[in-house]
Design a protein around this motif. Structure first.
Motif, PDB file in Angstrom:
ATOM      1  N   UNK A  54       0.820  -1.233   0.178  1.00  0.00           N
ATOM      2  CA  UNK A  54       0.027  -0.041  -0.093  1.00  0.00           C
ATOM      3  C   UNK A  54       0.750   1.250   0.038  1.00  0.00           C
ATOM      4  N   UNK A  98      -2.867   4.440  -3.045  1.00  0.00           N
ATOM      5  CA  UNK A  98      -4.111   5.052  -2.601  1.00  0.00           C
ATOM      6  C   UNK A  98      -3.943   6.531  -2.102  1.00  0.00           C
ATOM      7  N   UNK A  99      -4.644   7.533  -3.046  1.00  0.00           N
ATOM      8  CA  UNK A  99      -4.727   8.786  -2.815  1.00  0.00           C
ATOM      9  C   UNK A  99      -6.011   9.410  -2.091  1.00  0.00           C
ATOM     10  N   UNK A 100      -6.698   8.214  -1.517  1.00  0.00           N
ATOM     11  CA  UNK A 100      -7.701   8.654  -0.793  1.00  0.00           C
ATOM     12  C   UNK A 100      -7.947   8.259   0.460  1.00  0.00           C
ATOM     13  N   UNK A 101      -7.738   9.061   1.689  1.00  0.00           N
ATOM     14  CA  UNK A 101      -7.327   8.599   2.858  1.00  0.00           C
ATOM     15  C   UNK A 101      -8.708   7.537   3.438  1.00  0.00           C
ATOM     16  N   UNK A 102      -9.946   8.085   3.045  1.00  0.00           N
ATOM     17  CA  UNK A 102     -10.867   7.119   3.694  1.00  0.00           C
ATOM     18  C   UNK A 102     -10.879   5.714   2.943  1.00  0.00           C
ATOM     19  N   UNK A 103     -10.385   5.724   1.851  1.00  0.00           N
ATOM     20  CA  UNK A 103     -10.300   4.389   1.154  1.00  0.00           C
ATOM     21  C   UNK A 103      -9.150   3.578   1.702  1.00  0.00           C
ATOM     22  N   UNK A 105      -8.201   4.060   4.910  1.00  0.00           N
ATOM     23  CA  UNK A 105      -8.536   3.760   6.321  1.00  0.00           C
ATOM     24  C   UNK A 105      -9.549   2.498   6.348  1.00  0.00           C
ATOM     25  N   UNK A 106     -10.389   2.152   5.096  1.00  0.00           N
ATOM     26  CA  UNK A 106     -11.089   1.081   5.295  1.00  0.00           C
ATOM     27  C   UNK A 106     -10.072  -0.137   4.942  1.00  0.00           C
ATOM     28  N   UNK A 107      -9.190  -0.184   4.075  1.00  0.00           N
ATOM     29  CA  UNK A 107      -8.422  -1.176   3.685  1.00  0.00           C
ATOM     30  C   UNK A 107      -7.583  -1.528   5.200  1.00  0.00           C
ATOM     31  N   UNK A 108      -7.165  -0.549   5.584  1.00  0.00           N
ATOM     32  CA  UNK A 108      -6.347  -0.629   6.838  1.00  0.00           C
ATOM     33  C   UNK A 108      -6.981  -1.710   7.911  1.00  0.00           C
ATOM     34  N   UNK A 109      -8.277  -1.099   8.083  1.00  0.00           N
ATOM     35  CA  UNK A 109      -9.059  -1.661   9.148  1.00  0.00           C
ATOM     36  C   UNK A 109      -9.222  -3.001   8.916  1.00  0.00           C
ATOM     37  N   UNK A 110      -9.675  -3.443   7.403  1.00  0.00           N
ATOM     38  CA  UNK A 110      -9.797  -4.818   7.059  1.00  0.00           C
ATOM     39  C   UNK A 110      -8.627  -5.814   7.539  1.00  0.00           C
ATOM     40  N   UNK A 126      -0.139   4.330  13.184  1.00  0.00           N
ATOM     41  CA  UNK A 126      -0.743   5.258  13.980  1.00  0.00           C
ATOM     42  C   UNK A 126       0.326   6.310  14.655  1.00  0.00           C
TER      43      UNK A 126
ATOM     44  N   UNK B  19     -12.669  15.740  10.558  1.00  0.00           N
ATOM     45  CA  UNK B  19     -11.583  14.889   9.674  1.00  0.00           C
ATOM     46  C   UNK B  19     -10.417  15.890   9.391  1.00  0.00           C
ATOM     47  N   UNK B  31      -4.745   9.806  15.279  1.00  0.00           N
ATOM     48  CA  UNK B  31      -4.737   9.092  14.191  1.00  0.00           C
ATOM     49  C   UNK B  31      -5.687   7.888  14.092  1.00  0.00           C
ATOM     50  N   UNK B  35      -8.515   7.494  11.404  1.00  0.00           N
ATOM     51  CA  UNK B  35      -8.660   6.235  10.429  1.00  0.00           C
ATOM     52  C   UNK B  35     -10.226   5.675  10.500  1.00  0.00           C
ATOM     53  N   UNK B  38     -12.377   7.902   8.750  1.00  0.00           N
ATOM     54  CA  UNK B  38     -12.381   7.846   7.289  1.00  0.00           C
ATOM     55  C   UNK B  38     -12.891   6.667   6.808  1.00  0.00           C
ATOM     56  N   UNK B  39     -12.668   5.300   7.471  1.00  0.00           N
ATOM     57  CA  UNK B  39     -13.304   4.155   7.049  1.00  0.00           C
ATOM     58  C   UNK B  39     -14.717   4.151   6.981  1.00  0.00           C
ATOM     59  N   UNK B  42     -16.040   6.177   4.148  1.00  0.00           N
ATOM     60  CA  UNK B  42     -15.753   5.303   2.697  1.00  0.00           C
ATOM     61  C   UNK B  42     -16.837   4.253   2.689  1.00  0.00           C
ATOM     62  N   UNK B 114      -8.345   8.456  -9.039  1.00  0.00           N
ATOM     63  CA  UNK B 114      -8.158   8.586  -7.572  1.00  0.00           C
ATOM     64  C   UNK B 114      -6.965   8.036  -7.166  1.00  0.00           C
ATOM     65  N   UNK B 115      -7.482   6.284  -6.908  1.00  0.00           N
ATOM     66  CA  UNK B 115      -6.305   5.461  -6.503  1.00  0.00           C
ATOM     67  C   UNK B 115      -6.439   4.193  -7.568  1.00  0.00           C
ATOM     68  N   UNK B 116      -5.027   3.388  -7.489  1.00  0.00           N
ATOM     69  CA  UNK B 116      -5.115   2.518  -8.460  1.00  0.00           C
ATOM     70  C   UNK B 116      -4.475   1.047  -7.771  1.00  0.00           C
ATOM     71  N   UNK B 131     -14.143  -3.758  -1.302  1.00  0.00           N
ATOM     72  CA  UNK B 131     -13.559  -2.486  -0.619  1.00  0.00           C
ATOM     73  C   UNK B 131     -13.404  -1.424  -1.878  1.00  0.00           C
TER      74      UNK B 131
END
Lengths: 334, 321
Positions: A54, A98-103, A105-110, A126, B19, B31, B35, B38-39, B42, B114-116, B131
């Motif tokens: 990531x 990933x250039x979208x922090x919410x995105x 955040x979700x991957x990270x928590x998963x 953190x 945020x 932090x 997170x 943010x999650x 999303x 955005x992201x790839x 996701x």
């Protein structure tokens, strides 16, 4: 690292998660390669056979405090130039920018919920702590196992490098060279670490005269070597042939020898187990790599992998070149 | 998605403000809060179907993947201003084209990207998809590897959105052309070696135009003064694309640079792209010509010269005034 149980994915691969968040990790070739090597080692320690990377960038604050010159308007060029460095793990299974922090955040928590092995650990992330410089984990793994999971040519570039060698270097003794020239880079920094270019020019002339089968491949950004390189015998410059960093790293991986100053390309040589001579090593670096100042080898290095702490001269370069060349030539063909 | 702050409900404005504050307080436990918030955001976006993702695969035999990725991403439907999309691409593990950086660079040129996610393993992509996009959306990946002549033709005739090259690349391209050509028209060349006779004739016939060659070269195809090859200049893909954008016209392969010329609405002559029998050329008004199949070099040279009649050097007259 979060040790984790590392849930086995549906197809049997057990992935290691690597997070490189540019808000606290620098855009630098050597650091990116050291991070990848650490990831390889930690994956091996955790019994993982795949790596999911990531790379995280907040476009509004794309750089860390180490690199205040990185901003919204130039970070795309910088990550674009650095990208191949993240392709050097043979275990690489996926890479996400990933250039979208919410995105993220979700991957990270998963990944945390799944308790997958992760580096830096969740709490390390953190707390924005990432030890991307030291060889602590690498040395420890080598001491324990006697071997390392080395880096390889960037994904997709290995066959190209083989073809390049067949067409341009058949029967030649191929030496990849990188002479650090911060003063010529797009973002000048730490100029005291630069190597003396005239000494390298003289060395390359003498080496070519004494060993005409030598082929030097000069690596580094287009601005980072001088015009004299065009005039030297037995020299090819991949950047002037239309190639980029991915090609250069692959050529280094396939070369007979690497010679150069302590910098990003030297990190690649170190972590892909090439014979090398690395010069002008900062004394400050000693504590990070766990090698006393003046010692000739990394703990995991062999006798063909030489550290030269002092500033190089043409004589020392030639002496080391001939010594390493003889040893490499004496090796049985793979 | 960017929206005017006053148009947002109070609750949402409060969340955005929180945020922003948390993003400034970059230490634990802020932090962690950041997170989690943010999650949650999303997740909410995913459930509302507010996220666009393009999923493609290029695992079969593919030629010119950077161009094909550009053709593919150009099809992303337009959304509201500021709307972004993500990209997932399943790639072959054993590809030998050494073009992964060019693929990455191509993706980065789309301003709404955005992201790839790049995947070398189908199961990993399948695992991540929930996701990236709403779960009940189709998981079927589009074939990016071999777009076919029909898709090339669609792209040739389509109206395109903007590309967003790095500022430094655009600045450097503008500067180098300013220094080399002044106000004279500039044509980017990118023709295969078998058409070097075309380069020689066209550059001689049009001394009023400055020709910049971006093609791969083993030697110089012509010695005229108004021609310069940039092959040995170590340009990145972004820098080459920026030169195409900064120039007035493009004559060359239907690769990622040819696509860039079309996207930038430059006068464009495209060569190749078809393996079948296509008509001599396909025209898009006075702006673009495409020769899908090889044409006899002399005939092609005449077509190019005719097309470039549209370019006139007005700079000398302007300076005289």
């Amino acid at each position: 690292m979060t040790p984790g149980r590392g849930r086995i994915s549906s197809h049997g691969a057990k992935p290691m998660i690597g997070v490189y968040d540019f808000s606290y990790g620098p855009y630098a070739l050597g650091d990116a390669l050291t991070w990848t090597m650490n990831l390889n080692v930690l994956a091996a320690e955790a019994g993982c056979d795949a790596i999911d990377e990531y790379l995280v960038i907040d476009p509004l604050r794309p750089g860390s405090s180490y690199q205040p010159f990185v901003n919204l308007h130039n970070y795309v060029s910088i990550i674009d130039n650095l990208f191949p460095a993240f392709l050097c793990s043979p275990m690489l299974r996926s890479l996400k920018l990933i250039r979208n922090l919410p995105s993220f955040g979700l991957f990270l928590l998963r990944e945390v919920v799944r308790r997958r092995p992760m580096w830096p650990s969740f709490f390390g992330h953190l707390n924005r702590r990432l030890d991307f410089i030291s060889h602590r984990r690498i040395n420890a793994h080598y001491r324990k196992h006697g071997h390392l999971p080395w880096l390889t040519a960037p994904r997709g570039y290995g066959d190209w490098a083989d073809a390049f060698h067949r067409s341009h270097a058949k029967g030649r003794f191929v030496v990849t060279v990188n002479v650090r020239q911060g003063r010529l880079s797009m973002t000048p920094a730490n100029l005291y670490r630069d190597s003396p270019l005239p000494e390298w020019h003289a060395f390359m002339r003498r080496a070519a005269a004494r060993h005409p089968d030598t082929l030097f491949l000069v690596l580094g950004g287009y601005s980072e070597w001088d015009r004299e390189m065009f005039r030297l015998p037995n020299v090819l410059i991949p950047r002037a042939m239309g190639f980029g960093l991915g090609h250069e790293l692959a050529l280094l991986h396939r070369a007979d020898l690497f010679m150069g100053s302590s910098s990003g390309f030297a990190a690649m040589a170190t972590f892909c187990n090439k014979p090398y001579l690395i010069t002008s090593i900062q004394r400050l670096f000693s504590s990070y790599i766990d090698v006393p100042v003046g010692a000739r080898h990394y703990p995991f290095g062999n006798r063909d992998q030489i550290l030269h702490w002092e500033t190089e001269t043409q004589d020392t370069l030639l002496e080391f070149y001939e010594k390493l060349r003889d040893r490499v030539r004496a090796r049985p063909a793979p | 998605m960017t929206m005017k702050a006053e148009a947002l409900p109070l609750g949402l404005r409060l969340i955005f403000f929180t945020r922003r504050v948390l993003n400034r307080l970059r230490f634990f436990p802020f932090t962690l809060l950041f997170v989690m918030l943010s999650a949650a955001r999303r997740l909410s976006q995913l459930r509302q179907g507010l996220v666009i993702v393009r999923v493609g695969q290029a695992t079969g035999k593919a030629t010119d993947l950077p161009r094909n990725v550009m053709l593919w991403l150009d099809q992303v439907p337009a959304g509201p201003s500021g709307y972004q999309f993500d990209v997932c691409l399943h790639l072959p593990r054993d590809a030998a084209d050494a073009n992964l950086q060019d693929i990455f660079s191509t993706v980065l040129t789309f301003p709404r990207f955005g992201s790839v996610g790049l995947y070398w393993d189908a199961s990993s992509l399948a695992d991540d998809l929930p996701l990236w996009q709403k779960q009940n959306r189709s998981d079927a990946a589009e074939d990016v590897g071999s777009p076919g002549v029909k898709r090339l033709e669609e792209f040739f005739h389509a109206d395109h959105g903007e590309t967003a090259l790095p500022i430094a690349a655009m600045r450097d391209a503008e500067t180098v052309l300013k220094r080399q050509a002044g106000g004279a028209p500039v044509v980017c060349l990118n023709v295969p070696e078998e058409l070097w006779s075309l380069v020689d004739v066209v550059t001689r016939e049009r001394p009023d135009i400055w020709f910049v060659d971006l093609g791969v070269q083993s030697s110089r195809p012509t010695k005229v003064a108004n021609y310069q090859s940039f092959f040995t200049h170590g340009l990145s893909l972004h820098e080459r694309m920026a030169l195409v954008q900064a120039a007035d016209a493009y004559v060359g392969s239907f690769n990622v640079l040819g696509c860039t010329a079309l996207l930038a609405r430059r006068l464009t002559i495209l060569l190749g792209g078809s393996s079948g029998s296509q008509p001599g050329h396909i025209r898009r008004g006075d702006v673009a010509l495409w020769f899908p199949d090889p044409l006899e070099p002399r005939a092609l040279t005449m077509e190019v010269l005719q097309f470039l009649l549209q370019l006139r050097d007005d700079s000398k007259g302007a300076h005289a005034e």
